[in-house]
Design a protein around this motif. Structure first.
Motif, PDB file in Angstrom:
ATOM      1  N   ALA A 100       0.832  -1.204   0.000  1.00 33.77           N
ATOM      2  CA  ALA A 100       0.000   0.000   0.000  1.00 33.77           C
ATOM      3  C   ALA A 100       0.866   1.253   0.000  1.00 33.77           C
ATOM      4  O   ALA A 100       0.540   2.261  -0.635  1.00 33.77           O
ATOM      5  CB  ALA A 100      -0.926  -0.001   1.220  1.00 33.77           C
ATOM      6  N   ASP A 101       1.989   1.215   0.710  1.00 39.00           N
ATOM      7  CA  ASP A 101       2.920   2.343   0.724  1.00 39.00           C
ATOM      8  C   ASP A 101       3.630   2.502  -0.618  1.00 39.00           C
ATOM      9  O   ASP A 101       3.942   3.613  -1.049  1.00 39.00           O
ATOM     10  CB  ASP A 101       3.982   2.148   1.813  1.00 39.00           C
ATOM     11  CG  ASP A 101       3.391   2.045   3.202  1.00 39.00           C
ATOM     12  OD1 ASP A 101       2.427   2.782   3.479  1.00 39.00           O
ATOM     13  OD2 ASP A 101       3.888   1.224   4.001  1.00 39.00           O
ATOM     14  N   VAL A 102       3.887   1.374  -1.286  1.00 40.41           N
ATOM     15  CA  VAL A 102       4.627   1.383  -2.548  1.00 40.41           C
ATOM     16  C   VAL A 102       3.746   1.839  -3.710  1.00 40.41           C
ATOM     17  O   VAL A 102       4.217   2.485  -4.651  1.00 40.41           O
ATOM     18  CB  VAL A 102       5.208  -0.015  -2.841  1.00 40.41           C
ATOM     19  CG1 VAL A 102       5.903  -0.056  -4.205  1.00 40.41           C
ATOM     20  CG2 VAL A 102       6.178  -0.434  -1.740  1.00 40.41           C
ATOM     21  N   ALA A 103       2.453   1.519  -3.645  1.00 37.65           N
ATOM     22  CA  ALA A 103       1.550   1.751  -4.777  1.00 37.65           C
ATOM     23  C   ALA A 103       1.579   3.176  -5.338  1.00 37.65           C
ATOM     24  O   ALA A 103       1.558   3.352  -6.561  1.00 37.65           O
ATOM     25  CB  ALA A 103       0.121   1.353  -4.383  1.00 37.65           C
ATOM     26  N   PRO A 104       1.643   4.229  -4.530  1.00 39.88           N
ATOM     27  CA  PRO A 104       1.650   5.586  -5.113  1.00 39.88           C
ATOM     28  C   PRO A 104       2.990   5.979  -5.737  1.00 39.88           C
ATOM     29  O   PRO A 104       3.057   6.953  -6.496  1.00 39.88           O
ATOM     30  CB  PRO A 104       1.340   6.493  -3.909  1.00 39.88           C
ATOM     31  CG  PRO A 104       0.888   5.590  -2.819  1.00 39.88           C
ATOM     32  CD  PRO A 104       1.533   4.281  -3.075  1.00 39.88           C
ATOM     33  N   GLU A 105       4.052   5.248  -5.421  1.00 41.25           N
ATOM     34  CA  GLU A 105       5.390   5.610  -5.883  1.00 41.25           C
ATOM     35  C   GLU A 105       5.561   5.278  -7.367  1.00 41.25           C
ATOM     36  O   GLU A 105       5.012   4.283  -7.849  1.00 41.25           O
ATOM     37  CB  GLU A 105       6.448   4.851  -5.079  1.00 41.25           C
ATOM     38  CG  GLU A 105       6.428   5.127  -3.589  1.00 41.25           C
ATOM     39  CD  GLU A 105       6.895   6.528  -3.263  1.00 41.25           C
ATOM     40  OE1 GLU A 105       7.712   7.077  -4.029  1.00 41.25           O
ATOM     41  OE2 GLU A 105       6.429   7.082  -2.243  1.00 41.25           O
ATOM     42  N   THR A 123      -3.719  -8.146  -3.699  1.00 40.85           N
ATOM     43  CA  THR A 123      -4.005  -6.967  -2.872  1.00 40.85           C
ATOM     44  C   THR A 123      -4.960  -6.044  -3.639  1.00 40.85           C
ATOM     45  O   THR A 123      -5.155  -6.198  -4.844  1.00 40.85           O
ATOM     46  CB  THR A 123      -2.712  -6.176  -2.568  1.00 40.85           C
ATOM     47  OG1 THR A 123      -2.317  -5.439  -3.732  1.00 40.85           O
ATOM     48  CG2 THR A 123      -1.595  -7.118  -2.150  1.00 40.85           C
ATOM     49  N   PRO A 124      -5.536  -5.053  -2.983  1.00 48.40           N
ATOM     50  CA  PRO A 124      -6.390  -4.084  -3.705  1.00 48.40           C
ATOM     51  C   PRO A 124      -5.583  -2.995  -4.400  1.00 48.40           C
ATOM     52  O   PRO A 124      -6.161  -2.065  -4.963  1.00 48.40           O
ATOM     53  CB  PRO A 124      -7.264  -3.492  -2.594  1.00 48.40           C
ATOM     54  CG  PRO A 124      -6.464  -3.655  -1.344  1.00 48.40           C
ATOM     55  CD  PRO A 124      -5.640  -4.891  -1.516  1.00 48.40           C
ATOM     56  N   TYR A 125      -4.265  -3.111  -4.395  1.00 50.63           N
ATOM     57  CA  TYR A 125      -3.402  -2.054  -4.932  1.00 50.63           C
ATOM     58  C   TYR A 125      -2.769  -2.488  -6.254  1.00 50.63           C
ATOM     59  O   TYR A 125      -2.723  -3.674  -6.577  1.00 50.63           O
ATOM     60  CB  TYR A 125      -2.309  -1.706  -3.923  1.00 50.63           C
ATOM     61  CG  TYR A 125      -2.842  -1.506  -2.534  1.00 50.63           C
ATOM     62  CD1 TYR A 125      -3.574  -0.371  -2.211  1.00 50.63           C
ATOM     63  CD2 TYR A 125      -2.643  -2.486  -1.552  1.00 50.63           C
ATOM     64  CE1 TYR A 125      -4.096  -0.194  -0.933  1.00 50.63           C
ATOM     65  CE2 TYR A 125      -3.160  -2.326  -0.273  1.00 50.63           C
ATOM     66  CZ  TYR A 125      -3.889  -1.184   0.028  1.00 50.63           C
ATOM     67  OH  TYR A 125      -4.405  -1.021   1.276  1.00 50.63           O
ATOM     68  N   ARG A 126      -2.279  -1.526  -7.004  1.00 51.15           N
ATOM     69  CA  ARG A 126      -1.567  -1.801  -8.257  1.00 51.15           C
ATOM     70  C   ARG A 126      -0.350  -0.881  -8.329  1.00 51.15           C
ATOM     71  O   ARG A 126      -0.396   0.262  -7.853  1.00 51.15           O
ATOM     72  CB  ARG A 126      -2.478  -1.571  -9.470  1.00 51.15           C
ATOM     73  CG  ARG A 126      -3.656  -2.530  -9.565  1.00 51.15           C
ATOM     74  CD  ARG A 126      -3.198  -3.979  -9.768  1.00 51.15           C
ATOM     75  NE  ARG A 126      -4.348  -4.894  -9.804  1.00 51.15           N
ATOM     76  CZ  ARG A 126      -4.842  -5.514  -8.743  1.00 51.15           C
ATOM     77  NH1 ARG A 126      -4.310  -5.292  -7.546  1.00 51.15           N
ATOM     78  NH2 ARG A 126      -5.868  -6.318  -8.855  1.00 51.15           N
ATOM     79  N   PRO A 127       0.726  -1.333  -8.931  1.00 54.21           N
ATOM     80  CA  PRO A 127       1.903  -0.475  -9.039  1.00 54.21           C
ATOM     81  C   PRO A 127       1.675   0.675 -10.010  1.00 54.21           C
ATOM     82  O   PRO A 127       1.005   0.518 -11.036  1.00 54.21           O
ATOM     83  CB  PRO A 127       2.986  -1.439  -9.554  1.00 54.21           C
ATOM     84  CG  PRO A 127       2.224  -2.488 -10.310  1.00 54.21           C
ATOM     85  CD  PRO A 127       0.934  -2.660  -9.557  1.00 54.21           C
ATOM     86  N   ASN A 128       2.254   1.808  -9.705  1.00 49.13           N
ATOM     87  CA  ASN A 128       2.188   2.992 -10.554  1.00 49.13           C
ATOM     88  C   ASN A 128       3.385   2.941 -11.511  1.00 49.13           C
ATOM     89  O   ASN A 128       4.410   3.596 -11.299  1.00 49.13           O
ATOM     90  CB  ASN A 128       2.228   4.255  -9.681  1.00 49.13           C
ATOM     91  CG  ASN A 128       2.272   5.527 -10.497  1.00 49.13           C
ATOM     92  OD1 ASN A 128       1.827   5.575 -11.643  1.00 49.13           O
ATOM     93  ND2 ASN A 128       2.838   6.570  -9.912  1.00 49.13           N
ATOM     94  N   VAL A 129       3.253   2.144 -12.564  1.00 47.06           N
ATOM     95  CA  VAL A 129       4.392   1.839 -13.435  1.00 47.06           C
ATOM     96  C   VAL A 129       4.806   3.063 -14.243  1.00 47.06           C
ATOM     97  O   VAL A 129       4.022   3.603 -15.028  1.00 47.06           O
ATOM     98  CB  VAL A 129       4.070   0.662 -14.379  1.00 47.06           C
ATOM     99  CG1 VAL A 129       5.262   0.393 -15.303  1.00 47.06           C
ATOM    100  CG2 VAL A 129       3.726  -0.583 -13.572  1.00 47.06           C
ATOM    101  N   LYS A 130       6.041   3.486 -14.042  1.00 50.65           N
ATOM    102  CA  LYS A 130       6.601   4.622 -14.774  1.00 50.65           C
ATOM    103  C   LYS A 130       7.376   4.154 -15.994  1.00 50.65           C
ATOM    104  O   LYS A 130       7.404   4.825 -17.022  1.00 50.65           O
ATOM    105  CB  LYS A 130       7.512   5.430 -13.848  1.00 50.65           C
ATOM    106  CG  LYS A 130       8.191   6.613 -14.531  1.00 50.65           C
ATOM    107  CD  LYS A 130       8.990   7.440 -13.546  1.00 50.65           C
ATOM    108  CE  LYS A 130       9.615   8.653 -14.237  1.00 50.65           C
ATOM    109  NZ  LYS A 130      10.358   9.502 -13.267  1.00 50.65           N
TER     110      LYS A 130
END
Length: 305
Positions: free
Chosen positions: A186-191, A212-219
């Motif tokens: 959850a902490d990593v997801a916005p990064e 999880t309910p989160y997804r990575p913010n792939v740059k």
């Protein structure tokens, strides 16, 4: 309890690096495996070899003396392994397939030692992706493969895992998440996230994110580990990769830190694979036995006689 080479290797790595976590990364094993081995070694010796502190570990006086003996023992064993087995009757050719990550970060050292141990065995090496390796093993083009067995699910193949390399969060040296006691997905997801794509790393990542309910913010998606390293070190993103490919510095000389995630992230497992119904050649048997001995983990017969 008998002293083992595994315990000595783990002890030396911890003594040199001063931290059990760093030793585990270098050895591509779990921290608990290092901790257990050191405890077993201290029980065998009958005294404490390390002083535990908040910053890591330091050798006791006994530990410093023991380190010199450990160096001597491991050096002697390594020298013995380098001596060509001139009396060996093992000869012939073994076709060995390997995936990109395995060939780049794991296999070369072991190929050198196999060559010294079996000078008359010719190993023909092929770098391929997983699908091509599986097809080649089943069709008989390749005798054996070293690959990420954690990505393989093929009933026509026999798998023998060797090492499990933990996956951790990679961060630049000044990243704010380093100040947190615990870090979650959850902490990593916005990064901004740098996604490695080689050896199905992106597919593997999405599997544990999906839980999880989160997804990575792939740059950025890239097949280059060095690109990931540079992006993370320069503060342009974070990544989650295995200890096997971790190095603390980027090509620019910037520091990369790692953190264990609180969420369950599966390790990257490297091992051997061969066709389940294949006739086992002496060369295949020798390679399997070499890796079993090297990683000091007793295993079942896995189809060999």
């Amino acid at each position: 309890m008998a002293l083992t080479l595994r315990q000595l290797k783990y002890f030396v790595a911890t003594a040199e690096l001063g931290q059990i976590s760093q030793a585990a990364m270098q050895l591509t094993i779990s921290q608990s495996a290092v901790t257990t081995a050191i405890k077993e070694l201290e029980d065998s010796v009958g005294t404490q070899l390390f002083l535990r502190t908040a910053a890591g570990v330091t050798l006791t006086n006994t530990g410093r003396h023991f380190l010199n003996h450990a160096y001597t023992i491991l050096s002697s064993v390594d020298e013995a392994m380098r001596v060509p087995n001139l009396e060996s009757t093992l000869s012939g050719t073994l076709t060995l397939a390997a995936s990109y990550t395995v060939l780049g970060y794991f296999l070369p050292h072991h190929l050198q030692r196999l060559g010294a141990q079996y000078p008359r065995l010719t190993i023909q090496l092929h770098e391929l992706n997983r699908e091509a390796i599986e097809e080649g093993l089943i069709s008989g083009r390749y005798d054996m493969a070293v690959l990420l067995t954690s990505n393989v699910d093929n009933p026509e193949l026999t798998l023998e895992p060797m090492i499990h390399s933990p996956r951790r969060l990679w961060l630049g040296a000044q990243h704010p998440l380093l100040r947190r006691e615990q870090v979650t997905l959850a902490d990593v997801a916005p990064e901004p996230f740098v996604m490695l794509t080689v050896d199905e790393a992106a597919y593997t990542a999405l599997r544990y994110w999906t839980d999880t309910p989160y997804r990575p913010n792939v740059k950025l998606r890239t097949s280059s580990v060095e690109a990931v390293r540079s992006m993370v070190a320069n503060g342009s993103g974070v990544a989650i990769l295995s200890d096997m490919v971790y190095r603390p510095w980027s090509l620019e000389g910037r520091r990369i830190e790692t953190r264990q995630l609180r969420d369950i992230v599966p390790p990257m497992t490297v091992g051997l694979a061969w066709r389940r119904i294949a006739e086992i050649s002496p060369g295949m048997h020798a390679v399997r036995e070499y890796f079993r001995h090297t990683f000091m983990e007793p295993r079942g017969s896995a189809g060999f006689n």
